[in-house]
Design an enzyme around this catalytic site. Structure first.
Site, mmCIF file in Angstrom:
data_model
loop_
_atom_site.group_PDB
_atom_site.id
_atom_site.type_symbol
_atom_site.label_atom_id
_atom_site.label_comp_id
_atom_site.label_asym_id
_atom_site.label_seq_id
_atom_site.Cartn_x
_atom_site.Cartn_y
_atom_site.Cartn_z
ATOM 1 N N TYR A 61 0.830 -1.199 0.000
ATOM 2 C CA TYR A 61 0.000 0.000 0.000
ATOM 3 C C TYR A 61 0.874 1.262 0.000
ATOM 4 O O TYR A 61 1.383 1.693 1.027
ATOM 5 C CB TYR A 61 -0.932 0.021 1.205
ATOM 6 C CG TYR A 61 -1.836 -1.184 1.329
ATOM 7 C CD1 TYR A 61 -2.208 -1.934 0.211
ATOM 8 C CD2 TYR A 61 -2.323 -1.591 2.571
ATOM 9 C CE1 TYR A 61 -3.043 -3.037 0.329
ATOM 10 C CE2 TYR A 61 -3.158 -2.685 2.692
ATOM 11 C CZ TYR A 61 -3.510 -3.414 1.575
ATOM 12 O OH TYR A 61 -4.329 -4.507 1.705
ATOM 13 N N HIS A 146 0.184 -12.404 1.266
ATOM 14 C CA HIS A 146 -0.587 -11.439 0.483
ATOM 15 C C HIS A 146 -0.668 -11.836 -0.997
ATOM 16 O O HIS A 146 0.361 -11.953 -1.669
ATOM 17 C CB HIS A 146 0.066 -10.062 0.612
ATOM 18 C CG HIS A 146 -0.818 -8.922 0.232
ATOM 19 N ND1 HIS A 146 -0.354 -7.624 0.121
ATOM 20 C CD2 HIS A 146 -2.143 -8.858 -0.048
ATOM 21 C CE1 HIS A 146 -1.358 -6.817 -0.202
ATOM 22 N NE2 HIS A 146 -2.445 -7.552 -0.329
#
Length: 332
Positions: A61, A146
């Site tokens: 992010y 992830h």
């Protein structure tokens, strides 16, 4: 809202934090547009005032910006009072060919760094160390593998490398729990069937709009793997009481079929005096495998709105009508 008692082996701290909305911080990394740092800090202040104590981030992010901002926002608060999770699988390294912006990956930051896929044991250790430095913390509570499906299937690499290392970190008390985060329900089910995660983070595949059909939720229930439901607004398609023609789904223009289905859901909601976004937030909690519902929040106003939506009562007649119309899977 109460946290499921599905996974009693999880520490009480996690159980308490899961009982309220989870706070997703992809937007802290300037996802989609620039978010001023002050907005991020105010969002965490408001979340704290409202009793929210579960915060999620990732190196992906904003190339580490989300982790840095979340760490700054939580600084000075009792570490025993909240749960923080981050992710492994993408290491950040100097970018040998920067183009000036990371916008092609969805984040409005400079691209001095680049993501390097690594699902090995060494990759887990290096990723955790770098995340702790960015967060300014000496520990995190949960680590997620992830997106092991993107851009290619990395399941075998993760099963051989990341999984044993995460098991070791959990056994040693370095982390309280580990899981896998993905929008690919079939990929997540492979981990549930062949490894020992405590949790899975399912993005956009157990929502009011659509429910996965590969048996993931029932497998989680059987194996006592808690589900954290994210992406419950399906990229914004369910975020308004009347989905507009230009609504997004899967980070792009919503297909006609999905838009039509969302509008049918909205029409039923109106007849019961129900807010469509409130119903979207409430729906995942109805499944006994779900231990938390998380929403992305980039400002104090979004935190306040989401908390207000989550507090609304949804009449049972609404769910019954959706079932009778075939707008929910029979076993939802």
């Amino acid at each position: 809202m109460t946290a499921s008692t599905l996974s009693p082996s999880l520490p009480a701290k996690l159980q308490r934090a899961f009982s309220g909305l989870g706070v997703g911080t992809a937007q802290f990394g300037n996802m989609g547009r620039v978010t001023p740092e002050r907005d991020c800090l105010d969002a965490i202040d408001t979340a704290w005032e409202l009793g929210l104590r579960f915060f999620d981030t990732a190196p992906h992010y904003g190339l580490g910006l989300s982790e840095q901002r979340l760490g700054k926002a939580l600084r000075g608060r009792s570490r025993e009072a909240y749960v923080v999770s981050t992710k492994v699988g993408r290491l950040l390294a100097p970018n040998p060919s920067p183009q000036g912006s990371d916008e092609p990956h969805g984040f409005h930051v400079t691209d001095a760094l680049t993501r390097v896929r690594d699902y090995t044991a060494d990759g887990v250790r290096r990723s955790l160390a770098a995340s702790l430095e960015r967060l300014g913390m000496d520990a995190v509570d949960i680590l997620w593998i992830h997106d092991p499906e993107e851009p290619t299937d990395r399941f075998e690499e993760a099963l051989a490398g990341a999984v044993p290392e995460l098991d070791r970190l959990r056994e040693q008390g370095v982390i309280s729990a580990w899981g896998v985060g993905s929008k690919d329900a079939a990929m997540l089910k492979r981990f549930v069937d062949q490894a020992s995660p405590d949790l899975i983070m399912l993005a956009g595949r157990y929502t009011l709009l659509e429910q996965e059909r590969v048996g993931l939720m029932s497998a989680c229930l059987a194996r006592k793997v808690g589900v954290v439901a994210v992406g419950v607004f399906n990229s914004g398609l369910l975020a308004r009481d009347e989905p507009p023609a230009d609504a997004w789904y899967e980070y792009g223009q919503a297909p006609d079929a999905m838009l039509a289905r969302a509008r049918e859901l909205a029409a039923v909601a109106r007849t019961h005096g129900v807010s469509l976004p409130a119903a979207a937030l409430a729906f995942p909690w109805r499944h006994p495998a779900v231990v938390n519902v998380m929403a992305g929040m980039r400002s104090s106003e979004q935190v306040t709105r989401n908390q207000a939506l989550a507090a609304r009562d949804i009449p049972e007649a609404f769910w019954n009508e959706l079932q009778s119309r075939g707008l929910l899977e029979a076993d939802s």
